[in-house]
Design a protein around this motif. Sequence first.
Motif, PDB file in Angstrom:
ATOM      1  N   ASN A 169       0.721  -1.262   0.073  1.00  0.00           N
ATOM      2  CA  ASN A 169       0.086  -0.132   0.034  1.00  0.00           C
ATOM      3  C   ASN A 169       1.059   1.124  -0.155  1.00  0.00           C
ATOM      4  OD1 ASN A 169      -2.528  -1.369   0.309  1.00  0.00           O
ATOM      5  ND2 ASN A 169      -2.206  -1.587   2.163  1.00  0.00           N
ATOM      6  N   GLU A 170       2.143   1.207   0.350  1.00  0.00           N
ATOM      7  CA  GLU A 170       3.023   2.372   0.396  1.00  0.00           C
ATOM      8  C   GLU A 170       4.169   2.008  -0.639  1.00  0.00           C
ATOM      9  OE1 GLU A 170       2.504   4.889   2.348  1.00  0.00           O
ATOM     10  OE2 GLU A 170       0.814   3.996   3.196  1.00  0.00           O
ATOM     11  N   PRO A 171       4.563   3.345  -1.314  1.00  0.00           N
ATOM     12  CA  PRO A 171       5.786   3.148  -2.166  1.00  0.00           C
ATOM     13  C   PRO A 171       6.882   2.416  -1.509  1.00  0.00           C
ATOM     14  CG  PRO A 171       4.767   5.463  -2.109  1.00  0.00           C
ATOM     15  CD  PRO A 171       3.969   4.620  -0.890  1.00  0.00           C
ATOM     16  N   TRP A 172       7.589   1.862  -2.621  1.00  0.00           N
ATOM     17  CA  TRP A 172       8.973   1.264  -2.097  1.00  0.00           C
ATOM     18  C   TRP A 172      10.263   2.142  -2.341  1.00  0.00           C
ATOM     19  CZ3 TRP A 172       9.475  -3.359   0.235  1.00  0.00           C
ATOM     20  CH2 TRP A 172       8.387  -4.170   0.245  1.00  0.00           C
ATOM     21  N   ASP A 173      11.115   2.123  -1.437  1.00  0.00           N
ATOM     22  CA  ASP A 173      12.281   2.879  -1.798  1.00  0.00           C
ATOM     23  C   ASP A 173      13.303   1.924  -2.338  1.00  0.00           C
ATOM     24  OD1 ASP A 173      14.591   3.903  -1.350  1.00  0.00           O
ATOM     25  OD2 ASP A 173      14.214   4.859   0.775  1.00  0.00           O
ATOM     26  N   ALA A 174      13.628   2.259  -3.619  1.00  0.00           N
ATOM     27  CA  ALA A 174      14.594   1.530  -4.331  1.00  0.00           C
ATOM     28  C   ALA A 174      15.897   1.461  -3.895  1.00  0.00           C
ATOM     29  CB  ALA A 174      14.452   1.723  -5.906  1.00  0.00           C
ATOM     30  N   ALA A 175      16.381   2.488  -3.482  1.00  0.00           N
ATOM     31  CA  ALA A 175      17.705   2.576  -2.914  1.00  0.00           C
ATOM     32  C   ALA A 175      17.947   1.680  -1.587  1.00  0.00           C
ATOM     33  CB  ALA A 175      18.063   4.144  -2.547  1.00  0.00           C
ATOM     34  N   ALA A 176      16.887   1.750  -0.755  1.00  0.00           N
ATOM     35  CA  ALA A 176      16.912   1.200   0.618  1.00  0.00           C
ATOM     36  C   ALA A 176      16.849  -0.446   0.272  1.00  0.00           C
ATOM     37  CB  ALA A 176      15.899   1.532   1.420  1.00  0.00           C
ATOM     38  N   MET A 177      16.066  -0.634  -1.037  1.00  0.00           N
ATOM     39  CA  MET A 177      16.010  -2.185  -1.175  1.00  0.00           C
ATOM     40  C   MET A 177      17.305  -2.786  -1.721  1.00  0.00           C
ATOM     41  SD  MET A 177      14.369  -5.043  -1.132  1.00  0.00           S
ATOM     42  CE  MET A 177      13.091  -4.499  -0.616  1.00  0.00           C
ATOM     43  N   ARG A 178      17.913  -1.816  -2.592  1.00  0.00           N
ATOM     44  CA  ARG A 178      19.375  -2.197  -2.978  1.00  0.00           C
ATOM     45  C   ARG A 178      20.562  -2.272  -1.743  1.00  0.00           C
ATOM     46  NH1 ARG A 178      20.817   2.515  -5.713  1.00  0.00           N
ATOM     47  NH2 ARG A 178      21.658   3.309  -3.708  1.00  0.00           N
ATOM     48  N   GLY A 179      20.327  -1.510  -0.641  1.00  0.00           N
ATOM     49  CA  GLY A 179      21.086  -1.689   0.151  1.00  0.00           C
ATOM     50  C   GLY A 179      20.855  -2.800   1.112  1.00  0.00           C
ATOM     51  N   ASN A 180      19.520  -3.342   1.277  1.00  0.00           N
ATOM     52  CA  ASN A 180      19.245  -4.354   1.900  1.00  0.00           C
ATOM     53  C   ASN A 180      19.626  -5.674   1.067  1.00  0.00           C
ATOM     54  OD1 ASN A 180      17.831  -3.097   4.004  1.00  0.00           O
ATOM     55  ND2 ASN A 180      15.823  -3.150   2.823  1.00  0.00           N
ATOM     56  N   LEU A 181      19.632  -5.794  -0.120  1.00  0.00           N
ATOM     57  CA  LEU A 181      20.178  -6.760  -1.025  1.00  0.00           C
ATOM     58  C   LEU A 181      21.535  -6.912  -0.895  1.00  0.00           C
ATOM     59  CD1 LEU A 181      17.543  -6.713  -4.093  1.00  0.00           C
ATOM     60  CD2 LEU A 181      17.393  -8.051  -2.033  1.00  0.00           C
ATOM     61  N   VAL A 182      22.290  -5.677  -0.980  1.00  0.00           N
ATOM     62  CA  VAL A 182      23.938  -5.727  -0.885  1.00  0.00           C
ATOM     63  C   VAL A 182      24.115  -6.442   0.682  1.00  0.00           C
ATOM     64  CG1 VAL A 182      25.731  -4.343  -0.428  1.00  0.00           C
ATOM     65  CG2 VAL A 182      24.083  -3.884  -2.671  1.00  0.00           C
ATOM     66  N   ALA A 183      23.511  -5.963   1.491  1.00  0.00           N
ATOM     67  CA  ALA A 183      23.823  -6.611   2.903  1.00  0.00           C
ATOM     68  C   ALA A 183      23.601  -7.942   3.020  1.00  0.00           C
ATOM     69  CB  ALA A 183      23.315  -5.709   3.951  1.00  0.00           C
ATOM     70  N   PHE A 184      22.692  -8.503   2.440  1.00  0.00           N
ATOM     71  CA  PHE A 184      22.174  -9.912   2.338  1.00  0.00           C
ATOM     72  C   PHE A 184      23.182 -10.615   1.495  1.00  0.00           C
ATOM     73  CE2 PHE A 184      19.693 -13.627   0.602  1.00  0.00           C
ATOM     74  CZ  PHE A 184      19.550 -13.899   1.916  1.00  0.00           C
ATOM     75  N   ALA A 185      23.672 -10.208   0.483  1.00  0.00           N
ATOM     76  CA  ALA A 185      24.555 -10.855  -0.355  1.00  0.00           C
ATOM     77  C   ALA A 185      25.974 -10.950   0.207  1.00  0.00           C
ATOM     78  CB  ALA A 185      24.628 -10.335  -1.812  1.00  0.00           C
ATOM     79  N   ASN A 186      26.254  -9.817   0.888  1.00  0.00           N
ATOM     80  CA  ASN A 186      27.637  -9.896   1.555  1.00  0.00           C
ATOM     81  C   ASN A 186      27.627 -10.646   2.554  1.00  0.00           C
ATOM     82  OD1 ASN A 186      29.102  -7.933  -0.101  1.00  0.00           O
ATOM     83  ND2 ASN A 186      28.296  -6.350   1.057  1.00  0.00           N
ATOM     84  N   ALA A 187      26.668 -10.920   3.491  1.00  0.00           N
ATOM     85  CA  ALA A 187      26.551 -11.963   4.462  1.00  0.00           C
ATOM     86  C   ALA A 187      26.501 -13.398   3.754  1.00  0.00           C
ATOM     87  CB  ALA A 187      25.083 -11.794   5.349  1.00  0.00           C
ATOM     88  N   MET A 188      25.944 -13.452   2.755  1.00  0.00           N
ATOM     89  CA  MET A 188      26.067 -14.844   1.998  1.00  0.00           C
ATOM     90  C   MET A 188      27.505 -14.975   1.829  1.00  0.00           C
ATOM     91  SD  MET A 188      22.713 -15.073  -0.394  1.00  0.00           S
ATOM     92  CE  MET A 188      23.246 -16.391  -1.043  1.00  0.00           C
ATOM     93  N   ILE A 189      28.200 -14.138   0.974  1.00  0.00           N
ATOM     94  CA  ILE A 189      29.306 -14.229   0.577  1.00  0.00           C
ATOM     95  C   ILE A 189      30.315 -14.540   1.892  1.00  0.00           C
ATOM     96  CG2 ILE A 189      31.696 -13.073  -0.288  1.00  0.00           C
ATOM     97  CD1 ILE A 189      29.612 -11.545  -2.178  1.00  0.00           C
ATOM     98  N   ALA A 190      30.137 -13.715   3.049  1.00  0.00           N
ATOM     99  CA  ALA A 190      31.089 -13.899   4.273  1.00  0.00           C
ATOM    100  C   ALA A 190      30.867 -15.346   4.980  1.00  0.00           C
ATOM    101  CB  ALA A 190      30.808 -13.063   5.076  1.00  0.00           C
ATOM    102  N   ALA A 191      29.751 -16.006   4.731  1.00  0.00           N
ATOM    103  CA  ALA A 191      29.537 -17.266   5.152  1.00  0.00           C
ATOM    104  C   ALA A 191      29.987 -18.418   4.324  1.00  0.00           C
ATOM    105  CB  ALA A 191      28.073 -17.263   5.740  1.00  0.00           C
ATOM    106  N   THR A 192      30.240 -18.223   3.302  1.00  0.00           N
ATOM    107  CA  THR A 192      30.702 -19.009   2.177  1.00  0.00           C
ATOM    108  C   THR A 192      32.183 -19.821   2.604  1.00  0.00           C
ATOM    109  OG1 THR A 192      29.509 -18.360   0.719  1.00  0.00           O
ATOM    110  CG2 THR A 192      30.940 -19.669  -0.003  1.00  0.00           C
ATOM    111  N   PRO A 193      32.132 -20.866   2.970  1.00  0.00           N
ATOM    112  CA  PRO A 193      33.607 -21.385   3.341  1.00  0.00           C
ATOM    113  C   PRO A 193      34.521 -21.193   1.995  1.00  0.00           C
ATOM    114  CG  PRO A 193      31.888 -23.248   3.660  1.00  0.00           C
ATOM    115  CD  PRO A 193      31.292 -21.984   2.914  1.00  0.00           C
ATOM    116  N   LYS A 194      35.866 -20.817   2.268  1.00  0.00           N
ATOM    117  CA  LYS A 194      36.942 -20.407   1.573  1.00  0.00           C
ATOM    118  C   LYS A 194      37.801 -21.792   1.374  1.00  0.00           C
ATOM    119  CE  LYS A 194      35.573 -16.183   1.943  1.00  0.00           C
ATOM    120  NZ  LYS A 194      34.179 -16.156   2.563  1.00  0.00           N
ATOM    121  N   ALA A 195      37.889 -21.859   0.028  1.00  0.00           N
ATOM    122  CA  ALA A 195      38.868 -23.091  -0.285  1.00  0.00           C
ATOM    123  C   ALA A 195      40.255 -22.839  -0.293  1.00  0.00           C
ATOM    124  CB  ALA A 195      38.511 -23.203  -2.063  1.00  0.00           C
TER     125      ALA A 195
END
Length: 77
Positions: free
Chosen positions: A51-77
């Motif tokens: 019902n409310e407009p989405w903030d695309a910049a905030a969504m970008r920030g949230n997705l970047v944080a999520f992806a960075n957490a995934m990268i950090a949690a991935t075991p390194k070879a």
Amino acid sequence: MTGFSGEKVGGCGAQAFFTKRLSYGDKRIEAQLVCSQDNLYVEVRFNAGGNEPWDAAAMRGNLVAFANAMIAATPKA
């Protein structure tokens, strides 16, 4: 309804790209972030309405944080 727009994103892996489309008065968002780091490829998608407009910049920030957490949690070879 507008089309997708995209931009390169810094601070997410070695390289990243964010695309989004806002429609229905910005009350619907389709967002995607793809990033890579060494031999790891991460793709995150988010689609939602409401019902409310989405903030695309905030969504970008949230997705970047999520992806960075995934990268950090991935075991390194």
